[in-house]
Design an enzyme around this catalytic site. Structure first.
Site, short mmCIF file in Angstrom:
data_model
loop_
_atom_site.label_atom_id
_atom_site.label_comp_id
_atom_site.label_asym_id
_atom_site.label_seq_id
_atom_site.Cartn_x
_atom_site.Cartn_y
_atom_site.Cartn_z
N HIS A 1 14.40 83.77 0.67
CA HIS A 1 15.68 84.20 0.04
C HIS A 1 15.82 85.72 0.02
CE1 HIS A 1 15.88 80.05 -1.59
NE2 HIS A 1 14.59 80.23 -1.75
N SER B 1 24.39 109.47 15.09
CA SER B 1 25.81 109.33 14.77
C SER B 1 26.54 110.59 15.20
CB SER B 1 25.98 109.11 13.27
OG SER B 1 27.27 109.50 12.86
N LYS C 1 21.77 110.39 10.56
CA LYS C 1 21.63 108.98 10.94
C LYS C 1 20.67 108.74 12.10
CE LYS C 1 23.47 105.81 9.50
NZ LYS C 1 24.85 105.32 9.64
N LYS D 1 29.87 79.18 36.69
CA LYS D 1 28.97 80.25 37.13
C LYS D 1 28.96 81.48 36.24
CE LYS D 1 29.33 78.46 41.62
NZ LYS D 1 30.32 77.50 41.07
N1 ARG Z 1 33.49 77.66 44.90
C1 ARG Z 1 33.32 76.27 44.56
C2 ARG Z 1 32.56 76.16 43.23
O1 ARG Z 1 31.96 77.11 42.85
C3 ARG Z 1 32.51 75.60 45.62
C4 ARG Z 1 32.80 74.15 45.79
C5 ARG Z 1 34.17 73.96 46.23
N2 ARG Z 1 34.44 72.61 46.57
C6 ARG Z 1 35.68 72.20 46.78
N3 ARG Z 1 35.82 70.99 47.11
N4 ARG Z 1 36.69 73.02 46.64
O2 ARG Z 1 32.59 75.15 42.57
#
Ligand code: ARG
Length: 454
Positions: free
Chosen positions: A153, A274, A280, A322
């Site tokens: 705590h 700072s 600081k 991604k």
């Molecule tokens: N650039 C696409 C991705 O990252 C690759 C696969 C694309 N496939 C498709 N059927 N358009 O998912």
């Protein structure tokens, strides 16, 4: 690449909207490894001549070298890294390049690339975890004798070794390491051969490809293989947990570096000043690390949300897998590395700690245990010591200075030896259960981690 069916060129704004090569270019080494293995399998199956296979191999390695040199011109018009590499190959070697995509779709290709990439990054993140564990252990070894106030705590609770506190984090980061290791076996499953969703009428030896790429298994359902990214979610969850642990460590460091605690001194190299207040010295590394945890959580949720409503199988939405993944990997690696470096230069303010563990209240539980050892039920002992603490408050004194008569008025069980229960080192030494911070246990744990971390 689909000019057969279309009469109109793709609109310029759609090209821009749809391209992914600006970020998925970093999959290039894996795309090339995957293509080399695929070409080898096509050759085994008699679909490429050995000469064509050789030309493909040579062309792909040249492309890799060009990308590494910064001499490769990525064309966003070709959408992604897969099409960029294939088009460059065909430009360089002609027909053989145009045969490479036989029995393959970008759907199984991108799933493969992502798995190869994540397998490599699993190892890279694990290395960074090791670095931080080493830094924590080194600091624990440096201050192995120092007793530290443990908190619950955010109130002073019981004494521990500073090393014990740091090794708690080493344990947490070990579980993070193990979690990533466990994910490896679900990453290392070959999707190639699944085609767009229904495999291919051209049967390639998928086990041969898996062996070449060092994968443990081959996917058993072509639709599953192109549709799911659960392995990436798992990895992002692993990153989120690393972030959570890093954030708690950061919070400890930030508190300890404040004038109120004054337990540690962070080095100038890993703090900032700072622009306004000359006095600081701010713990920005720890604050940024704590802050970046929000992104790590967000990236996990981003991918989970992208996937949740998708019908089978591949949908273009999945291209959105991604950036969160790349961001979490970059963030986790950078945070782990800089925290390790900062800890390497962090020093303990030993005098200040000595005065903070001199607080006898840290040993109130030990005093209750003293009564328990002499037959008093724990609940009753707890109440007696509670009264003693209250009396100390009232008399503006401490458990160590409270006279024996006052103790005896609270319980006749007290004898002069009660003051031995208020010995800090003895109290810590008495905590011998597995996992507790006795000097023997802590020394054994330090030794274990030093050996394990090398
Ligand atoms: N650039 C696409 C991705 O990252 C690759 C696969 C694309 N496939 C498709 N059927 N358009 O998912």
């Amino acid at each position: 690449m689909w000019h057969g069916r279309f009469q109109q060129d793709t609109a310029a704004d759609l090209k821009k909207f749809s391209e992914s090569v600006s970020f998925d270019w970093r999959l290039y080494p894996y795309d090339i490894d995957g293509s080399l293995a695929h070409a080898a399998a096509l050759t085994e199956a008699g679909l490429l001549t050995p000469e064509e296979n050789q030309a493909i191999g040579k062309g792909l390695l040249e492309i890799r070298a060009d990308i590494e040199k910064g001499a490769f011109a990525f064309d966003p018009g070709l959408e992604d890294i897969h099409m960029n590499i294939e088009a460059a190959l065909t430009r360089r070697i002609g027909d053989a390049g145009a045969k490479l995509h036989t029995a393959r779709s970008r759907n199984d290709q991108v799933a493969l690339d992502l798995r190869l990439y994540l397998r490599a990054e699993t190892g890279a993140v694990q290395m960074c975890l090791r670095g931080l564990q080493r830094a924590l252990t080194a600091l624990a070894v440096r201050y192995r004798e120092v007793i530290f106030p443990g908190y619950t705590h955010l109130q002073r609770a019981q004494p521990v070794f500073f090393a014990h506190h740091l090794l708690a984090y080493v344990e947490m980061f070990q579980r993070d390491f193990d979690r990533l290791e466990d994910g490896r076996k679900r990453i290392g499953v070959l999707p190639l051969g699944s085609g767009a969703l229904a495999g291919s009428s051209i049967a390639l030896d998928r086990e041969f490809i898996a062996r070449r790429l060092g994968f443990e298994a081959v996917s058993q359902n072509s639709m599953d293989a192109v549709a799911d990214r659960d392995f990436a979610c798992e990895f992002l969850a692993g990153c989120a947990l690393i972030g959570m642990h890093l954030s708690r460590l950061s919070e400890d460091l930030i508190l300890w570096a404040s004038a109120e605690f004054n337990f540690i001194t962070l080095s100038d190299a890993y703090t900032t000043g700072s622009s306004l207040m000359p006095q600081k010295k701010n713990p920005d590394v720890a604050e940024l690390t704590r802050g970046k945890t929000g992104r790590l959580y967000g990236n996990l949720f981003s991918l989970l949300t992208t996937l949740k409503g998708l019908p089978m199988t591949y949908n273009r939405d999945m291209q959105e897998d991604k950036e969160p993944l790349f961001d979490s990997i970059d963030t986790v690696k950078a945070s782990l590395s800089i925290c390790a470096a900062m800890l390497g230069e962090t020093r303990l303010n030993e005098e200040r700690l000595a005065s903070s563990v001199a607080d006898a209240n840290l040993l109130a539980t030990d005093l209750a245990d003293y009564l328990v050892e002499r037959g008093v039920p724990f609940r009753a002992a707890h109440a007696v010591i509670g009264k003693a603490v209250a009396l100390c408050h009232e008399k503006n004194t401490t458990l160590r200075a409270l006279p024996l008569e006052d103790y005896q008025a609270l319980s006749p069980v007290f004898q002069r030896d009660l003051f031995e229960a208020l010995d800090l080192r003895k109290a810590v030494a008495a905590r011998r259960a597995t996992g507790a911070p006795s000097p023997q246990n802590v020394a054994a744990q330090l030794k274990k981690w030093e050996t394990l971390l090398g």
